[in-house]
Design a protein around this motif. Structure first.
Motif, PDB file in Angstrom:
ATOM      1  N   UNK A  15     106.402 -61.528  13.741  1.00 22.20           N
ATOM      2  CA  UNK A  15     107.500 -61.901  14.754  1.00 22.20           C
ATOM      3  C   UNK A  15     107.731 -60.461  15.243  1.00 22.20           C
ATOM      4  N   UNK A  16     107.396 -59.571  14.922  1.00 23.47           N
ATOM      5  CA  UNK A  16     107.334 -58.124  15.703  1.00 23.47           C
ATOM      6  C   UNK A  16     106.493 -58.491  16.848  1.00 23.47           C
ATOM      7  N   UNK A  17     104.957 -59.658  17.177  1.00 19.55           N
ATOM      8  CA  UNK A  17     104.676 -59.393  18.332  1.00 19.55           C
ATOM      9  C   UNK A  17     105.269 -60.316  19.260  1.00 19.55           C
ATOM     10  N   UNK A  18     105.703 -61.394  19.238  1.00 18.47           N
ATOM     11  CA  UNK A  18     107.220 -62.136  19.495  1.00 18.47           C
ATOM     12  C   UNK A  18     108.285 -61.805  21.186  1.00 18.47           C
ATOM     13  N   UNK A  19     108.210 -60.509  19.561  1.00 21.79           N
ATOM     14  CA  UNK A  19     109.437 -60.038  20.598  1.00 21.79           C
ATOM     15  C   UNK A  19     108.906 -58.658  21.645  1.00 21.79           C
ATOM     16  N   UNK A  20     108.146 -58.195  20.538  1.00 23.36           N
ATOM     17  CA  UNK A  20     107.441 -57.365  21.937  1.00 23.36           C
ATOM     18  C   UNK A  20     106.061 -57.028  22.324  1.00 23.36           C
ATOM     19  N   UNK A  21     105.662 -58.232  22.987  1.00 23.82           N
ATOM     20  CA  UNK A  21     104.208 -58.385  22.509  1.00 23.82           C
ATOM     21  C   UNK A  21     103.611 -57.266  23.535  1.00 23.82           C
ATOM     22  N   UNK A  22     102.425 -56.315  22.916  1.00 18.60           N
ATOM     23  CA  UNK A  22     102.018 -55.417  23.817  1.00 18.60           C
ATOM     24  C   UNK A  22     102.165 -54.038  24.692  1.00 18.60           C
ATOM     25  N   UNK A  23     103.352 -54.393  22.870  1.00 22.83           N
ATOM     26  CA  UNK A  23     104.175 -53.115  22.978  1.00 22.83           C
ATOM     27  C   UNK A  23     103.811 -51.734  22.119  1.00 22.83           C
ATOM     28  N   UNK A  24     104.229 -50.789  22.313  1.00 23.51           N
ATOM     29  CA  UNK A  24     103.930 -50.178  21.780  1.00 23.51           C
ATOM     30  C   UNK A  24     105.104 -49.555  21.038  1.00 23.51           C
ATOM     31  N   UNK A  25     105.486 -50.309  19.886  1.00 26.28           N
ATOM     32  CA  UNK A  25     106.568 -50.448  18.754  1.00 26.28           C
ATOM     33  C   UNK A  25     106.241 -48.805  18.103  1.00 26.28           C
ATOM     34  N   UNK A  26     107.439 -48.256  18.045  1.00 30.98           N
ATOM     35  CA  UNK A  26     107.684 -47.250  17.248  1.00 30.98           C
ATOM     36  C   UNK A  26     108.714 -47.773  15.286  1.00 30.98           C
ATOM     37  N   UNK A  27     108.140 -47.343  14.739  1.00 32.88           N
ATOM     38  CA  UNK A  27     108.895 -48.192  13.243  1.00 32.88           C
ATOM     39  C   UNK A  27     109.134 -46.471  12.038  1.00 32.88           C
ATOM     40  N   UNK A  28     110.015 -47.111  12.002  1.00 29.25           N
ATOM     41  CA  UNK A  28     110.814 -45.944  10.853  1.00 29.25           C
ATOM     42  C   UNK A  28     111.485 -46.665   9.953  1.00 29.25           C
ATOM     43  N   UNK A  29     111.385 -46.057   8.411  1.00 30.86           N
ATOM     44  CA  UNK A  29     112.005 -46.445   7.581  1.00 30.86           C
ATOM     45  C   UNK A  29     112.007 -48.414   7.722  1.00 30.86           C
ATOM     46  N   UNK A  30     110.706 -48.701   7.468  1.00 29.16           N
ATOM     47  CA  UNK A  30     110.721 -50.194   7.742  1.00 29.16           C
ATOM     48  C   UNK A  30     111.906 -50.830   8.412  1.00 29.16           C
ATOM     49  N   UNK A  31     112.130 -50.410  10.150  1.00 26.72           N
ATOM     50  CA  UNK A  31     112.621 -50.858  11.452  1.00 26.72           C
ATOM     51  C   UNK A  31     112.186 -50.457  12.700  1.00 26.72           C
ATOM     52  N   UNK A  32     112.496 -51.119  13.751  1.00 28.65           N
ATOM     53  CA  UNK A  32     111.556 -50.750  15.008  1.00 28.65           C
ATOM     54  C   UNK A  32     112.738 -50.147  15.152  1.00 28.65           C
TER      55      UNK A  32
END
Length: 83
Positions: A15-32
């Motif tokens: 699901x992260x790939x579908x929404x943020x493909x090839x982006x660098x995601x910051x995840x904190x407290x189990x949330x993007x």
């Protein structure tokens, strides 16, 4: 070290790939909390927003976990950029 943010990333990789493909995601407290075009932008977000060391991860949103193999387990990792 708490690996819950990484576990969240692994469990939600599709699901992260579908929404943020090839982006660098910051995840904190189990949330993007942010998605960026580069690691540098993601890291600067963390610094500017005073996200506590160890309370976040920065991962590239990839389609398959095997495409993402970089993990750092030290709070003493440093990077140098010309800002």
């Amino acid at each position: 070290m708490d690996n819950s943010n990484y576990s969240y990333f692994v469990q939600h990789i599709s699901e992260l790939y579908k929404e943020y493909a090839k982006k660098m995601v910051v995840i904190s407290n189990n949330n993007v909390v942010g998605a960026f075009d580069s690691y540098k932008e993601a890291f600067l977000y963390v610094v500017k927003n005073h996200v506590k060391e160890g309370d976040y991860i920065i991962q590239e949103s990839v389609e398959n976990i095997d495409d993402n193999s970089e993990m750092f387990y030290s709070l003493n990792v440093s990077f140098k950029w010309n800002l």
